[in-house]
Design a protein around this motif. Structure first.
Motif, PDB file in Angstrom:
ATOM      1  N   ALA A 238      -6.877 -11.413   1.955  1.00  0.00           N
ATOM      2  CA  ALA A 238      -7.203 -11.606   0.543  1.00  0.00           C
ATOM      3  C   ALA A 238      -7.917 -12.937   0.327  1.00  0.00           C
ATOM      4  O   ALA A 238      -8.890 -13.025  -0.443  1.00  0.00           O
ATOM      5  CB  ALA A 238      -5.933 -11.533  -0.298  1.00  0.00           C
ATOM      6  N   ARG A 239      -7.464 -13.961   1.014  1.00  0.00           N
ATOM      7  CA  ARG A 239      -8.110 -15.275   0.889  1.00  0.00           C
ATOM      8  C   ARG A 239      -9.509 -15.256   1.491  1.00  0.00           C
ATOM      9  O   ARG A 239     -10.464 -15.784   0.908  1.00  0.00           O
ATOM     10  CB  ARG A 239      -7.245 -16.341   1.555  1.00  0.00           C
ATOM     11  CG  ARG A 239      -5.974 -16.667   0.780  1.00  0.00           C
ATOM     12  CD  ARG A 239      -5.049 -17.577   1.566  1.00  0.00           C
ATOM     13  NE  ARG A 239      -3.910 -18.016   0.743  1.00  0.00           N
ATOM     14  CZ  ARG A 239      -2.822 -18.601   1.237  1.00  0.00           C
ATOM     15  NH1 ARG A 239      -2.701 -18.796   2.553  1.00  0.00           N
ATOM     16  NH2 ARG A 239      -1.849 -18.976   0.423  1.00  0.00           N
ATOM     17  N   LYS A 240      -9.651 -14.644   2.651  1.00  0.00           N
ATOM     18  CA  LYS A 240     -10.951 -14.587   3.331  1.00  0.00           C
ATOM     19  C   LYS A 240     -11.988 -13.892   2.466  1.00  0.00           C
ATOM     20  O   LYS A 240     -13.138 -14.342   2.359  1.00  0.00           O
ATOM     21  CB  LYS A 240     -10.808 -13.857   4.665  1.00  0.00           C
ATOM     22  CG  LYS A 240     -12.127 -13.670   5.411  1.00  0.00           C
ATOM     23  CD  LYS A 240     -11.919 -12.902   6.703  1.00  0.00           C
ATOM     24  CE  LYS A 240     -13.250 -12.647   7.405  1.00  0.00           C
ATOM     25  NZ  LYS A 240     -13.073 -11.876   8.659  1.00  0.00           N
ATOM     26  N   HIS A 241     -11.596 -12.791   1.839  1.00  0.00           N
ATOM     27  CA  HIS A 241     -12.536 -12.009   1.036  1.00  0.00           C
ATOM     28  C   HIS A 241     -12.518 -12.400  -0.440  1.00  0.00           C
ATOM     29  O   HIS A 241     -13.241 -11.795  -1.245  1.00  0.00           O
ATOM     30  CB  HIS A 241     -12.236 -10.524   1.200  1.00  0.00           C
ATOM     31  CG  HIS A 241     -12.482 -10.007   2.584  1.00  0.00           C
ATOM     32  ND1 HIS A 241     -13.732  -9.663   3.042  1.00  0.00           N
ATOM     33  CD2 HIS A 241     -11.637  -9.815   3.637  1.00  0.00           C
ATOM     34  CE1 HIS A 241     -13.650  -9.257   4.304  1.00  0.00           C
ATOM     35  NE2 HIS A 241     -12.389  -9.333   4.685  1.00  0.00           N
ATOM     36  N   GLN A 242     -11.698 -13.403  -0.777  1.00  0.00           N
ATOM     37  CA  GLN A 242     -11.605 -13.926  -2.144  1.00  0.00           C
ATOM     38  C   GLN A 242     -11.313 -12.812  -3.163  1.00  0.00           C
ATOM     39  O   GLN A 242     -11.938 -12.725  -4.220  1.00  0.00           O
ATOM     40  CB  GLN A 242     -12.881 -14.682  -2.510  1.00  0.00           C
ATOM     41  CG  GLN A 242     -13.136 -15.885  -1.611  1.00  0.00           C
ATOM     42  CD  GLN A 242     -14.365 -16.671  -2.001  1.00  0.00           C
ATOM     43  OE1 GLN A 242     -15.388 -16.105  -2.383  1.00  0.00           O
ATOM     44  NE2 GLN A 242     -14.285 -17.982  -1.927  1.00  0.00           N
ATOM     45  N   VAL A 243     -10.322 -11.988  -2.793  1.00  0.00           N
ATOM     46  CA  VAL A 243      -9.915 -10.880  -3.647  1.00  0.00           C
ATOM     47  C   VAL A 243      -8.517 -11.148  -4.203  1.00  0.00           C
ATOM     48  O   VAL A 243      -7.577 -11.369  -3.434  1.00  0.00           O
ATOM     49  CB  VAL A 243      -9.909  -9.551  -2.861  1.00  0.00           C
ATOM     50  CG1 VAL A 243      -9.354  -8.418  -3.719  1.00  0.00           C
ATOM     51  CG2 VAL A 243     -11.307  -9.218  -2.384  1.00  0.00           C
ATOM     52  N   PRO A 244      -8.345 -11.143  -5.512  1.00  0.00           N
ATOM     53  CA  PRO A 244      -7.011 -11.335  -6.092  1.00  0.00           C
ATOM     54  C   PRO A 244      -6.047 -10.231  -5.658  1.00  0.00           C
ATOM     55  O   PRO A 244      -6.373  -9.048  -5.707  1.00  0.00           O
ATOM     56  CB  PRO A 244      -7.268 -11.298  -7.600  1.00  0.00           C
ATOM     57  CG  PRO A 244      -8.698 -11.697  -7.749  1.00  0.00           C
ATOM     58  CD  PRO A 244      -9.387 -11.098  -6.554  1.00  0.00           C
TER      59      PRO A 244
END
Length: 297
Positions: free
Chosen positions: A120-126
């Motif tokens: 989630a952090r890598k792809h900047q997805v909440p």
């Protein structure tokens, strides 16, 4: 919605798709669902046709793959009952850039929990995960200071064990979530006493506070906590079901603001993994730091 192997999928769909819901859930509806879920937990796997029929009855289209689902929806509820499937199911959702709520148990291993957060952090997805017990009546007010600084808490919940999950991941997570909601993060070690009917896990926080979790497998069950504050002792015992959680999920889908920090979710699961290690080692104290997977740094 992904995973129609749990009563949560039916309950969530009924609430969100209720014609009388108005704007309670910001207009979100379950419009498509991928039914496949657990492959290991036979008692729930065999209920997939039953739950699929009910979700379809509530107006959702049943699809044959996660990729097909992702073409039809804006956001995703991952409700699969089996934490062993969550990393596999969450990755395509995250890579597609869709905001996602992951129902309990977040994962069936601490390493999978870290992997989901890292993706989630890598792809900047909440993304967030939570038990509905985080929103038991009064817990948020305590977290915001209603009884002053919280000096300790005793939380409890049923603690049924499922052999494909570490003991507390499956059901004890509900009471552990209450404990962390009122105590906050900072637990450094745990000791667990385990019997056939009961678990008692005592956590020591870095500032010297003590938080306890009692898991119930024999006798009357229930959810709640006694919370000790500088100004007052408060009892939490008024759980009002899934709808307060669904309201938070709807707000999260709108804003992208994660209501439960990833660090807190990971510490909850580290607490439960350390409790697992304590049980295996005869009830000794286990540092949370010793169970953190190396990949997390």
């Amino acid at each position: 919605m992904i995973g129609l192997d749990t009563g949560h999928s039916v309950a969530f769909t009924r609430s969100l798709n209720d014609p009388d819901a108005g704007n309670r859930y910001n207009g979100y509806k379950v419009v498509a669902a991928y039914p496949k879920g657990t492959e290991k937990i036979e008692a729930w796997k065999k209920r997939i046709p039953e739950f699929t029929k009910e979700v379809k009855k509530q107006g959702a289209e049943i699809v044959d793959s996660i990729d097909e689902l992702l073409d039809k929806v804006d956001v995703v509820l991952l409700t699969c009952i089996d934490g062993n499937k969550h990393l596999e199911q969450a990755l395509p959702v995250i890579k597609a850039g869709k905001r996602v709520f992951i129902d309990k148990p977040f994962a069936a291993s601490l390493s999978d929990a870290y992997a989901i957060v890292e993706a989630a952090r890598k792809h900047q997805v909440p993304m967030f995960s939570s038990s509905s017990l985080r929103y038991i009546n009064g817990a948020n007010e305590i977290r915001e200071g209603k009884i002053g600084y919280v000096t300790g808490a005793d939380a409890f919940s049923p603690a049924h064990i499922e052999k494909h999950h570490p003991d507390l991941f499956w059901y004890g997570v509900h009471g552990v979530e209450i404990l962390f909601t009122v105590m906050g993060t900072g637990c450094k070690s745990v000791k667990r006493t385990h019997t056939r009917g009961t678990d008692v896990v005592v956590g020591l926080w870095e500032d010297g506070r003590i938080g306890c979790y009692r898991g119930i497998r024999k006798g009357k069950g229930g959810y709640g906590a006694t919370v000790f504050g500088e100004e007052k002792i408060e009892v939490l015992d008024n759980y009002q079901g899934y709808n307060p959680l669904l309201e938070k999920i709807a707000d999260f889908f709108d804003s992208g603001t994660v209501p439960v920090p990833h660090e807190e979710t990971l510490e909850i699961f580290a607490f439960m993994q350390a409790a697992e290690e304590s049980k295996m080692k005869g009830g000794i104290s286990v540092d949370l730091g010793s169970v953190i997977p190396e990949r997390s740094g």
